[in-house]
Every structure is written in structure tokens, then in C-alpha cells.
Design a protein around this motif. Structure first.
Motif, short mmCIF file in Angstrom:
data_model
loop_
_atom_site.label_atom_id
_atom_site.label_comp_id
_atom_site.label_asym_id
_atom_site.label_seq_id
_atom_site.Cartn_x
_atom_site.Cartn_y
_atom_site.Cartn_z
N MET A 177 41.97 37.34 52.11
CA MET A 177 41.22 38.33 51.50
C MET A 177 40.47 37.90 50.31
N LYS A 178 39.01 38.39 50.42
CA LYS A 178 38.18 38.11 49.48
C LYS A 178 37.27 39.24 49.10
N GLY A 179 36.56 39.00 47.90
CA GLY A 179 35.72 40.08 47.66
C GLY A 179 34.60 39.82 48.49
N ARG A 180 33.50 39.55 47.75
CA ARG A 180 32.13 38.93 48.58
C ARG A 180 32.41 37.78 49.58
N CYS A 198 34.14 37.26 59.71
CA CYS A 198 34.29 37.83 58.40
C CYS A 198 34.30 39.30 58.83
N HIS A 199 35.26 40.04 58.47
CA HIS A 199 35.46 41.43 58.46
C HIS A 199 35.24 42.19 57.16
N ARG A 200 34.09 42.86 57.15
CA ARG A 200 34.17 43.85 56.00
C ARG A 200 35.11 45.06 55.92
N LEU A 201 35.67 44.93 54.97
CA LEU A 201 36.90 46.08 54.43
C LEU A 201 36.13 47.21 53.71
N GLU A 209 32.95 45.15 46.97
CA GLU A 209 32.89 44.67 48.02
C GLU A 209 34.30 44.01 48.44
N ARG A 210 34.53 44.09 49.66
CA ARG A 210 35.74 43.56 50.19
C ARG A 210 35.55 43.03 51.44
N CYS A 211 36.22 41.76 51.67
CA CYS A 211 36.04 41.32 53.01
C CYS A 211 37.56 40.49 53.32
N LEU A 212 37.65 40.20 54.79
CA LEU A 212 38.76 39.67 55.36
C LEU A 212 38.11 38.42 56.03
#
Length: 225
Positions: A177-180, A198-201, A209-212
Motif C-alpha cells: 500500500m502506497k501513496g503516489r 499498480c492499481h489506483r485506489l 493519492e493512494r495506490c496498491l
């Protein structure tokens, strides 16, 4: 179940935000999921006063930045056995375990005060599908491997994979789990031929911003430290 004293009825927006957020993320979830998360937030808020488990103090922010943020990765969890590495205050492991009682979730952390909190949460919420383990991730060797290893703000991707790879079952996956999108970290994986997506959440009520990052290392990868 009586409402948590620190959250309701004095802080009605907390319930409303949680209810609406859960409906957006998990439309089939039962009403009890809201109540159990409210209880978790109440415990987190109470323990946080003494043990400083998280820098986020306000219950409404805990709903958005902790609970809803954690639940957005629910669709990407694979298999029955899930490991939350560096679980801290139980994030994302506790929300995922509450949302999916069929999953067996292990919360792993080396910090004693956080482990005590996690054990109290497991006891008070009667989480029969959760096991709490105090150990350094690098030295943890379970009896059975995991289908999904997930981490939230734990380590950069190469370091996470070195830890997670020995713990994965065949066809297992690592969720970071990440931000950008962490472009520099991803470029460091290029030589290892790691399959990643990379999936934008979209976290309800959160503009940040959040991404997985979903990683599936090949069997030929060498993750020696």
C-alpha cells in the motif's frame, strides 16, 4: 451492542462517514461491520492516548485514513492465509479480518506495546480468525506459507520482497500500500523480472493519492538479504 462511548452518540459524523464509506467499498457488507469497526476505533483512540500508536488522533480521521484506506485493498486479497507485515495498530489487518471472517489473518509486529494493543483488540472483538505474532519480520518463519502478504507504509519494495518472498505460498502475491506510485522503487525491481501492477485506489472522503502495488515474484527470483 451498545455504542462505543468515545465515538457515539457525541460524534455522529464518525458513524455516518464509516457507514457511507463501507457501502461504497463493500456494498454487500452487513450492518455489524460498522459496529465492529466503531469498537475498533474506540479502542484505538483510547489506547492512543497512552501508547501513541498512531499520529492520527481524531476518530473521523481514523475512519478515513485508517479503516476505509485499509478496506479499499480488500478486492485484491487472494487465498485463505493473509499476513500483515509490520501491522502496527492493526492496519490493514484488522479491517480486512473484520470484512472477511473466512480469511485467516496473522498480524506481525516487533513492537511490544503495539502487540499488547492488538491482542486486546482480538480479545474484545472476539476475532477468532486473527493471530497476533511478536517477531521481527526478517526472522519470522511460519509453519505454513501465506497466500497474500500485505504491508502498509512498512518498507520500500525491494526490502519488502526480500522479507515476503520466503513467506509466500506458490502463486502467492505481495500487496504494498502506497501513496503516489513509487516509480523509483519499481525501477529497482526491473532486473529481478518481478511481475507488478499498480492499481489506483479511491478512498472515500480522502483527496490524497493512494495506490496498491500488486507483486508476483517469479520462482527464479533471488531475495537473499
Amino acid at each position: 451492542m451498545s455504542p462505543p462511548a468515545d465515538v457515539l452518540p457525541e460524534n455522529r459524523p464518525v458513524r455516518q462517514c464509516l457507514e457511507r464509506g463501507i457501502v461504497q467499498i463493500l456494498p454487500q457488507a452487513g450492518a455489524d461491520l460498522v459496529e465492529r469497526h466503531l469498537r475498533y476505533i474506540e479502542l484505538l483512540q483510547r489506547w492512543n492516548r497512552t501508547f501513541n500508536l498512531t499520529a492520527i488522533r481524531a476518530p473521523l480521521d481514523m475512519v478515513v485514513r485508517h479503516v476505509l484506506d485499509s478496506l479499499t485493498v480488500h478486492p485484491y486479497v487472494r487465498g485463505d492465509r493473509v499476513l500483515d507485515v509490520g501491522s502496527g495498530a492493526g492496519l490493514p489487518g484488522i479491517p480486512l479480518a473484520l470484512a472477511s471472517p473466512e480469511h485467516s489473518v496473522v498480524l506481525l509486529d516487533s513492537n511490544g506495546k503495539k502487540i499488547r494493543f492488538l491482542r486486546q483488540v482480538v480479545f474484545e472483538l472476539a476475532l477468532t480468525n486473527v493471530t497476533v505474532v511478536q517477531a521481527r519480520a526478517e526472522r519470522f518463519r511460519p509453519a505454513l506459507p501465506f497466500d497474500t502478504v500485505i504491508a502498509r507504509a512498512f518498507a520500500d519494495l525491494p526490502a519488502l520482497l526480500r522479507i515476503a518472498w520466503p513467506l509466500l505460498a506458490p502463486a502467492g502475491r505481495v500487496l504494498a500500500m502506497k501513496g503516489r506510485e513509487p516509480g523509483a522503487e519499481l525501477r529497482r525491481l526491473a532486473g529481478d523480472e518481478v511481475a507488478w501492477r499498480c492499481h489506483r485506489l479511491k478512498v472515500p472522503n480522502l483527496a490524497a493519492e493512494r495506490c496498491l502495488i500488486v507483486l508476483e515474484p517469479p520462482a527464479t527470483a533471488n531475495w537473499s538479504v
